[in-house]
Design a protein around this motif. Structure first.
Motif, PDB file in Angstrom:
ATOM      1  N   VAL A   1      17.242  -9.997 -36.574  1.00  0.00           N
ATOM      2  CA  VAL A   1      18.062 -11.022 -35.917  1.00  0.00           C
ATOM      3  C   VAL A   1      18.765 -10.432 -34.695  1.00  0.00           C
ATOM      4  CG1 VAL A   1      20.105 -12.483 -36.188  1.00  0.00           C
ATOM      5  CG2 VAL A   1      18.395 -12.400 -38.011  1.00  0.00           C
ATOM      6  N   ALA A   2      19.343  -9.239 -34.852  1.00  0.00           N
ATOM      7  CA  ALA A   2      20.059  -8.609 -33.742  1.00  0.00           C
ATOM      8  C   ALA A   2      19.117  -8.287 -32.589  1.00  0.00           C
ATOM      9  CB  ALA A   2      20.746  -7.339 -34.228  1.00  0.00           C
ATOM     10  N   ALA A   3      17.924  -7.774 -32.912  1.00  0.00           N
ATOM     11  CA  ALA A   3      16.973  -7.375 -31.869  1.00  0.00           C
ATOM     12  C   ALA A   3      16.510  -8.568 -31.049  1.00  0.00           C
ATOM     13  CB  ALA A   3      15.775  -6.666 -32.505  1.00  0.00           C
ATOM     14  N   ILE A   4      16.143  -9.657 -31.725  1.00  0.00           N
ATOM     15  CA  ILE A   4      15.642 -10.832 -30.993  1.00  0.00           C
ATOM     16  C   ILE A   4      16.784 -11.522 -30.249  1.00  0.00           C
ATOM     17  CG2 ILE A   4      14.576 -13.102 -31.265  1.00  0.00           C
ATOM     18  CD1 ILE A   4      13.023 -11.871 -33.630  1.00  0.00           C
ATOM     19  N   GLY A   5      17.977 -11.488 -30.823  1.00  0.00           N
ATOM     20  CA  GLY A   5      19.115 -12.079 -30.134  1.00  0.00           C
ATOM     21  C   GLY A   5      19.466 -11.347 -28.855  1.00  0.00           C
ATOM     22  N   ALA A   6      19.177 -10.040 -28.818  1.00  0.00           N
ATOM     23  CA  ALA A   6      19.512  -9.231 -27.643  1.00  0.00           C
ATOM     24  C   ALA A   6      18.403  -9.209 -26.601  1.00  0.00           C
ATOM     25  CB  ALA A   6      19.839  -7.800 -28.073  1.00  0.00           C
ATOM     26  N   MET A   7      17.147  -9.462 -27.023  1.00  0.00           N
ATOM     27  CA  MET A   7      16.022  -9.405 -26.084  1.00  0.00           C
ATOM     28  C   MET A   7      15.015 -10.493 -26.419  1.00  0.00           C
ATOM     29  SD  MET A   7      13.756  -6.060 -24.969  1.00  0.00           S
ATOM     30  CE  MET A   7      12.572  -5.998 -26.315  1.00  0.00           C
ATOM     31  N   PRO A   8      14.611 -11.310 -25.458  1.00  0.00           N
ATOM     32  CA  PRO A   8      13.638 -12.382 -25.739  1.00  0.00           C
ATOM     33  C   PRO A   8      12.377 -11.821 -26.399  1.00  0.00           C
ATOM     34  CG  PRO A   8      14.527 -12.597 -23.528  1.00  0.00           C
ATOM     35  CD  PRO A   8      15.019 -11.285 -24.040  1.00  0.00           C
ATOM     36  N   TRP A   9      11.848 -12.575 -27.349  1.00  0.00           N
ATOM     37  CA  TRP A   9      10.699 -12.069 -28.116  1.00  0.00           C
ATOM     38  C   TRP A   9       9.482 -11.821 -27.226  1.00  0.00           C
ATOM     39  CZ3 TRP A   9       5.933 -14.448 -28.722  1.00  0.00           C
ATOM     40  CH2 TRP A   9       5.834 -15.767 -28.289  1.00  0.00           C
ATOM     41  N   THR A  10       9.391 -12.527 -26.112  1.00  0.00           N
ATOM     42  CA  THR A  10       8.254 -12.336 -25.200  1.00  0.00           C
ATOM     43  C   THR A  10       8.308 -10.992 -24.475  1.00  0.00           C
ATOM     44  OG1 THR A  10       9.504 -13.584 -23.559  1.00  0.00           O
ATOM     45  CG2 THR A  10       7.852 -14.793 -24.828  1.00  0.00           C
ATOM     46  N   ASP A  11       9.465 -10.333 -24.495  1.00  0.00           N
ATOM     47  CA  ASP A  11       9.600  -9.036 -23.824  1.00  0.00           C
ATOM     48  C   ASP A  11       9.207  -7.867 -24.718  1.00  0.00           C
ATOM     49  OD1 ASP A  11      10.483 -10.407 -21.662  1.00  0.00           O
ATOM     50  OD2 ASP A  11      12.594  -9.853 -21.852  1.00  0.00           O
ATOM     51  N   PHE A  12       8.946  -8.132 -26.001  1.00  0.00           N
ATOM     52  CA  PHE A  12       8.554  -7.049 -26.914  1.00  0.00           C
ATOM     53  C   PHE A  12       7.133  -6.600 -26.583  1.00  0.00           C
ATOM     54  CE2 PHE A  12      12.176  -8.539 -29.165  1.00  0.00           C
ATOM     55  CZ  PHE A  12      12.602  -7.493 -29.976  1.00  0.00           C
ATOM     56  N   ASP A  13       6.953  -5.290 -26.420  1.00  0.00           N
ATOM     57  CA  ASP A  13       5.654  -4.721 -26.060  1.00  0.00           C
ATOM     58  C   ASP A  13       5.022  -4.084 -27.290  1.00  0.00           C
ATOM     59  OD1 ASP A  13       3.450  -3.543 -24.955  1.00  0.00           O
ATOM     60  OD2 ASP A  13       4.545  -1.993 -23.850  1.00  0.00           O
ATOM     61  N   PRO A  14       3.932  -4.668 -27.813  1.00  0.00           N
ATOM     62  CA  PRO A  14       3.318  -4.091 -29.016  1.00  0.00           C
ATOM     63  C   PRO A  14       2.746  -2.699 -28.803  1.00  0.00           C
ATOM     64  CG  PRO A  14       1.933  -5.826 -28.093  1.00  0.00           C
ATOM     65  CD  PRO A  14       3.221  -5.868 -27.349  1.00  0.00           C
ATOM     66  N   GLU A  15       2.559  -2.299 -27.547  1.00  0.00           N
ATOM     67  CA  GLU A  15       2.018  -0.964 -27.271  1.00  0.00           C
ATOM     68  C   GLU A  15       3.117   0.089 -27.180  1.00  0.00           C
ATOM     69  OE1 GLU A  15      -1.190  -0.434 -27.267  1.00  0.00           O
ATOM     70  OE2 GLU A  15      -1.519  -2.579 -27.588  1.00  0.00           O
ATOM     71  N   GLY A  16       4.333  -0.332 -26.895  1.00  0.00           N
ATOM     72  CA  GLY A  16       5.424   0.627 -26.739  1.00  0.00           C
ATOM     73  C   GLY A  16       6.444   0.491 -27.850  1.00  0.00           C
ATOM     74  N   THR A  17       5.958   0.478 -29.079  1.00  0.00           N
ATOM     75  CA  THR A  17       6.810   0.151 -30.225  1.00  0.00           C
ATOM     76  C   THR A  17       7.779   1.257 -30.601  1.00  0.00           C
ATOM     77  OG1 THR A  17       5.054   0.964 -31.656  1.00  0.00           O
ATOM     78  CG2 THR A  17       5.099  -1.379 -31.211  1.00  0.00           C
ATOM     79  N   GLU A  18       7.426   2.523 -30.327  1.00  0.00           N
ATOM     80  CA  GLU A  18       8.253   3.612 -30.819  1.00  0.00           C
ATOM     81  C   GLU A  18       9.693   3.518 -30.329  1.00  0.00           C
ATOM     82  OE1 GLU A  18       5.249   3.935 -29.767  1.00  0.00           O
ATOM     83  OE2 GLU A  18       4.104   5.004 -31.304  1.00  0.00           O
ATOM     84  N   ALA A  19       9.883   3.035 -29.117  1.00  0.00           N
ATOM     85  CA  ALA A  19      11.218   3.036 -28.531  1.00  0.00           C
ATOM     86  C   ALA A  19      11.826   1.639 -28.458  1.00  0.00           C
ATOM     87  CB  ALA A  19      11.161   3.657 -27.132  1.00  0.00           C
ATOM     88  N   SER A  20      11.296   0.677 -29.232  1.00  0.00           N
ATOM     89  CA  SER A  20      11.757  -0.701 -29.084  1.00  0.00           C
ATOM     90  C   SER A  20      13.239  -0.843 -29.384  1.00  0.00           C
ATOM     91  CB  SER A  20      10.932  -1.644 -29.966  1.00  0.00           C
ATOM     92  OG  SER A  20      11.003  -1.245 -31.316  1.00  0.00           O
TER      93      SER A  20
END
Length: 473
Positions: A277-296
């Motif tokens: 909840v905190a992660a999506i509230g702070a950053m739009p879900w479309t900005d999540f990069d499935p290739e750069g997951t380690e530092a999300s």
């Protein structure tokens, strides 16, 4: 066919419990209470999953990934309740291996133990390999430099010679394990408190940049996206059964083991949902990069604060989280081998207890050597995914074991009873096989080869040396 019935001979439950704690050369020491047992399971579960898996799952489900975590938790809950009943009924070190021996017979028990070896040994090696990458990310954020590739990558990876950082974390975990079960539990408590604090810190930071509009539309991929993400995040729940491997070192196992398993699942699910909840509230879900997951999570924390200090703390939490997983999973591996050795299915060296520390020292050192070779020299790649199928197969066996033992031995004292019996264990079996069916073909192929090797080992050694089969029927 004369030997066929022996393959499925069950070991009496009373005998398994009576033998608990005893090994060649001494007894294990009962030092763990409910709090330590609960944190053992939390330590094995709450690891790299939430630091990595969230970034991969969000693009599949959108903001509804929160429901994906809840759905995965419900799936895990069926098996957790079955584990809780059998842990309270058969409180020994062998976990699902011992439960299968009491309910489904020796061959099934061996298969279950062999699956757990795959889950524990390969997953520890894979996690240890990833530890070096997180250490480098932390050092780059802190000091602007990183360790050379030659000692942080395995042969076959770019610039890799031998993964010394992976070997280092395994050796550090071994040093703690050899000091004793109480010391291992105390170290794990510290690790778990730190990583929970870091994740709560992330939530606090992320909520400062919370935007309710990021949750609209809530389920852009529909039900299919929620279920697809749930199958992926399910693997971040693997490890809740770790407390069951401490059955012979718990002060009051019949009372504490069931509660430790259920409480750990509740704690982990609460943290996962809060972080999502905190992660999506702070950053739009479309900005999540499935290739750069380690530092999300680090990236989100940096964006929320406008600086790098928050991401540095998150990276530190990831380093601690992985160290905790290595410690608790190696502990579980040694205790399952201890139980299998006591039954004669693996060499007796694995049940020798150090009279000074009251731990299976030789067992621990052998497991360490094997894991160090895997972690330091073998680029595991997709082989690590086979750990999930082994775990799910073991979960299915535990659910089936509850059904068998209820009907075969209704008279046994049970400190915890699975609610809504028989629906709960039946659904547990069904859900396990549904998740297994969604795994890739290469994972099934790796699992098939591992099982073939296991059957060869059983018939060449285990069947011949089994103490139960050596007795007159």
């Amino acid at each position: 066919m004369a030997g066929a019935p022996r393959l499925f001979r069950t070991k009496p439950t009373e005998r398994i419990v009576a033998e608990g704690g005893h090994g060649e050369g001494g007894e294990l020491r009962r030092t763990m209470g409910l709090w330590q047992l609960t944190l053992f399971s939390v330590g094995a579960t709450l690891g790299t999953g939430i630091f990595v898996i969230l970034g991969q799952a969000v693009p599949k489900a959108g903001p509804a990934v929160v429901l994906s975590f809840v759905l995965a938790a419900i799936t895990a809950l069926f098996s957790a309740l079955s584990y809780a009943e059998l842990a309270g009924t058969i409180p020994v070190a062998g976990s699902s291996y011992s439960y299968a021996y009491a309910t489904l017979g020796e061959l099934v028990a061996w298969v279950c133990g062999w699956c757990l070896m795959l889950e524990y040994a390969v997953s520890v090696a894979a996690v240890a390999v990833g530890w070096g990458e997180y250490v480098n990310a932390f050092l780059e954020s802190l000091a602007g430099w990183a360790l050379p590739d030659a000692i942080t990558r395995s042969p076959g990876q770019d610039g890799g010679v031998v993964n010394l950082t992976a070997i280092l974390i395994v050796l550090l975990a071994t040093w703690v394990l050899l000091r004793g079960a109480s010391e291992s539990a105390s170290a794990n408590v510290v690790f778990v408190v730190v990583k929970v604090a870091v994740l709560l810190f992330f939530c606090a930071v992320a909520f400062t940049g919370f935007t309710a509009g990021n949750f609209s539309p809530f389920a852009p991929m529909g039900v299919a996206g929620i279920t697809a993400a749930a199958s992926q995040v399910f693997f971040s729940y693997i490890g809740f059964d770790a407390a069951s491997t401490a059955g012979e070192e718990a002060k009051n196992p019949r009372r504490d083991l069931p509660w430790a398993i259920v409480l750990s699942l509740v704690i982990v699910t609460t943290i996962y949902v809060l972080v999502a909840v905190a992660a999506i509230g702070a950053m739009p879900w479309t900005d999540f990069d499935p290739e750069g997951t380690e530092a999300s999570l680090s990236l989100i924390a940096d964006l929320a604060t406008g600086s790098t200090w928050a991401g540095l703390i998150i990276s530190f939490g990831a380093v601690i989280a992985i160290a905790s997983v290595v410690l608790t999973v190696m502990y579980g591996q040694t205790r399952i081998l201890f139980a299998m050795s006591r039954d004669g299915l693996v060499p007796r060296v694995f049940e020798r207890v150090s009279p000074r520390r009251q731990v299976p020292a030789a067992n621990t050192l052998i497991v360490t050597a094997f894991v160090c070779v895997l972690a330091g020299l073998v680029p595991l790649g997709h082989l690590a995914e086979a750990t999930s199928i082994g775990t799910l197969f073991a979960f299915a066996i535990v659910n089936a074991g509850v059904l068998v033992l209820r009907y075969r031995r209704p008279d046994l004292p049970r400190s915890f009873r699975t609610p809504f019996f028989p629906a709960t264990p039946v659904l547990g079996v069904v859900f396990c096989f549904l998740v297994m069916a969604g795994l890739a073909g290469v994972t099934w192929a790796a699992f098939g080869l591992w099982m073939l090797a296991g059957l060869l080992c059983y018939f060449l050694y285990g069947y011949r040396h089994s103490r139960l089969n050596a007795e007159v029927p």
